[in-house]
Design a protein around this motif. Structure first.
Motif, PDB file in Angstrom:
ATOM      1  N   ASN A   1     -13.275  22.908 -15.622  1.00  0.00           N
ATOM      2  CA  ASN A   1     -13.385  24.162 -16.385  1.00  0.00           C
ATOM      3  C   ASN A   1     -12.361  24.208 -17.513  1.00  0.00           C
ATOM      4  OD1 ASN A   1     -15.434  24.910 -14.719  1.00  0.00           O
ATOM      5  ND2 ASN A   1     -14.189  26.237 -13.415  1.00  0.00           N
ATOM      6  N   PHE A   2     -11.149  23.736 -17.203  1.00  0.00           N
ATOM      7  CA  PHE A   2     -10.085  23.701 -18.220  1.00  0.00           C
ATOM      8  C   PHE A   2     -10.491  22.776 -19.374  1.00  0.00           C
ATOM      9  CE2 PHE A   2      -6.271  21.391 -19.753  1.00  0.00           C
ATOM     10  CZ  PHE A   2      -5.603  22.443 -20.359  1.00  0.00           C
TER      11      PHE A   2
ATOM     12  N   ASN B   1     -13.475  21.734 -20.248  1.00  0.00           N
ATOM     13  CA  ASN B   1     -14.642  22.234 -20.988  1.00  0.00           C
ATOM     14  C   ASN B   1     -14.260  23.395 -21.897  1.00  0.00           C
ATOM     15  OD1 ASN B   1     -16.247  20.282 -19.917  1.00  0.00           O
ATOM     16  ND2 ASN B   1     -17.234  21.599 -18.399  1.00  0.00           N
ATOM     17  N   LYS B   2     -13.278  24.210 -21.448  1.00  0.00           N
ATOM     18  CA  LYS B   2     -12.848  25.326 -22.300  1.00  0.00           C
ATOM     19  C   LYS B   2     -12.177  24.801 -23.573  1.00  0.00           C
ATOM     20  CE  LYS B   2     -11.166  29.996 -21.756  1.00  0.00           C
ATOM     21  NZ  LYS B   2     -10.183  30.892 -21.184  1.00  0.00           N
TER      22      LYS B   2
ATOM     23  N   VAL C   1      -6.484  26.279 -26.131  1.00  0.00           N
ATOM     24  CA  VAL C   1      -7.083  26.919 -24.961  1.00  0.00           C
ATOM     25  C   VAL C   1      -6.088  27.857 -24.287  1.00  0.00           C
ATOM     26  CG1 VAL C   1      -6.368  25.063 -23.358  1.00  0.00           C
ATOM     27  CG2 VAL C   1      -8.380  26.379 -22.827  1.00  0.00           C
TER      28      VAL C   1
ATOM     29  N   TYR D   1      -5.876  29.450 -20.338  1.00  0.00           N
ATOM     30  CA  TYR D   1      -6.557  29.212 -19.061  1.00  0.00           C
ATOM     31  C   TYR D   1      -5.747  29.742 -17.886  1.00  0.00           C
ATOM     32  CZ  TYR D   1      -9.502  26.857 -15.672  1.00  0.00           C
ATOM     33  OH  TYR D   1     -10.366  26.620 -14.640  1.00  0.00           O
TER      34      TYR D   1
END
Ligand code: UD1
Length: 422
Positions: free
Chosen positions: A196-197, A199-200, A224, A226
């Protein structure tokens, strides 16, 4: 050397919020090296493994700004790919700096990683994965030198679903040409957090949480902000703190799904546990023996909860068996628990725990992170005074463990050497 002094016998009660996961923040800090832009991380635990990792990042050229539970990293253009040996030795997790540094700079030099002494921890799966992506590896005098002109996507099958190898390969694959697939990947929640990190930041990773992860190479990653997932092992440790002291705790910021295997076993051991969204309630009662606890990769029972569970079962009515299937040599706390009055026999990969009515205080040494936490739990339940030495192991993964426990009613304090009375 600092120690914990514990006066056992108090039941823990109250409410506590669980911090971000140690096993998420470490790979995520490594993954931050993949961008030159600003990275903001929230719910970061204040533990010594994070401090070591940040020191390493600073040595590589990252600007780090620390706030309470928040970190801001500005990787910019890194000025070296060589990780200082002294820092590398302090933490095994530094091995997964290889993937991001190869992605960013095409080369990296690391020494064989340190960390907890819980049996042989080879890095062959990490290296095999990287080699199949075109990386040239040279091993010399305890160091690994790796170099690649351009990383190539590859189909990688892990012989064992290693958490670290899965993460390392995922990070190396971010800038690889083409697609990388990791088969028999580890499925731990922290791997989903890393996905998720990434992809963000603009990466293209799919499948984390299943046994096949697919990474499509991209050209660059952006800035980012996160927030980490909560630490399921810290939460599990506190559940056992309630169970072993026959207390009652309310744990906030928990993802109960991540703790399914642990909750099931602790219910078998007599703890009442119920969920309300991201809050977990635990009430300890009579401790019952468990016929079989077998550690396995996620979603099986986590090896990182094995020691704490053993501490609990020393006080169960009846005999329990724990089998350690993930790491060799993870029964180092048995001899220490025996000093507190536990009755345990180790037979190969299994430990047979015959429950006793009471534990009594003694001087014990934390052999590693989770075993150290387990000894604290045993000390909380033991009659009299317990001294825990070598607590630097515990500080690697629990933020101010004694302060957390004190807030919940434990009689525990940290002292520097030489030891004094409780
Ligand atoms: C991670 C966790 C650690 C947890 C462990 C297992 C972090 C920072 N640490 O450690 O808390 O206890 O997962 O859930 O996330 N192996 C090999 N060759 C390799 C790599 C591993 O044989 O190249 C073996 C290990 O010796 C061990 C097993 O695989 O027996 C599991 O290790 P692995 O999943 O890699 O653990 P770590 O990533 O080191």
């Amino acid at each position: 050397m600092e120690k914990f002094l514990i006066s056992g016998g108090s039941s823990l009660s109250g409410k506590i919020r669980v911090k971000g996961a140690k096993n998420s923040i470490l790979p995520i800090l490594a993954a931050s090296l993949l961008t030159s832009e600003k990275v903001e991380l929230k719910d970061v635990p204040d533990i010594s493994d994070v401090k070591v990792m940040l020191n390493i990042l600073e040595c590589l050229g990252v600007k780090v700004t620390r706030g309470k539970g928040i970190l801001i990293l500005e990787p910019g253009s890194l000025y070296t790919s060589e990780i200082p040996e002294s820092l590398m030795c302090e933490m095994r997790s530094s091995i997964f700096l290889m993937g991001p540094l190869l992605g960013r700079l095409g080369k990296v030099k690391v020494s064989y990683p340190g960390g907890c002494d819980i049996g042989p921890r080879p890095i062959d799966l990490h290296l095999k994965g990287l080699i199949s992506m075109g990386v040239k590896i040279q091993e010399e005098n305890g160091c690994v030198r790796a170099e690649v002109k351009s990383l190539k996507g590859s189909d990688i099958h892990l012989d064992f679903p290693s958490v670290g190898a899965t993460e390392n390969i995922m990070m190396a694959a971010i800038y690889a040409q083409g697609t990388t697939q990791i088969h028999n990947a580890a499925k731990e929640p922290e791997i989903i957090d890393l996905q998720n990190f990434l992809n963000k930041m603009g990466a293209k990773v799919k499948g984390a949480g299943t046994d096949t992860i697919k990474i499509e190479g991209v050209k660059n990653l952006k800035d980012v902000s996160y927030t980490l997932i909560p630490d399921r092992i810290a939460a599990g440790t506190l559940i056992i703190a309630a169970a072993i002291t026959r207390g009652e705790l309310m744990l906030e910021n928990v993802i109960p799904e991540h703790l399914e295997a642990v909750i099931a076993k602790l219910r078998e051991a007599g703890a009442e546990i119920w969920e309300e969204a991201d809050v977990l309630h635990v009430k300890g009662g009579t401790i019952k023996s468990i016929q079989s606890v077998r550690t396995l990769p996620y979603p099986g029972f986590p090896t990182d909860m094995q020691a704490q569970t053993m501490a609990l079962l020393t006080l169960a009515q009846g005999t329990s068996v724990i089998t350690e299937n993930v790491f060799d040599g993870r029964f180092s706390l048995v001899n220490e628990l025996k000093k507190l009055g536990a009755v345990i026999t180790v037979q190969g990969r299994s430990a047979v725990i015959q429950g006793v009515e009471k534990l009594h205080g003694a001087v014990v040494k934390a052999p590693d992170l989770r075993a150290g936490a387990a000894l604290v739990l045993a000390g909380l339940a033991a009659e009299g005074h317990t001294i825990i030495e070598e607590i630097h192991h515990i500080d690697r993964g629990y933020e101010s463990f004694e302060e957390t426990l004190k807030k919940l009613g434990a009689n525990i304090k940290r002292v520097g050497a030489p030891a004094v009375n409780v």
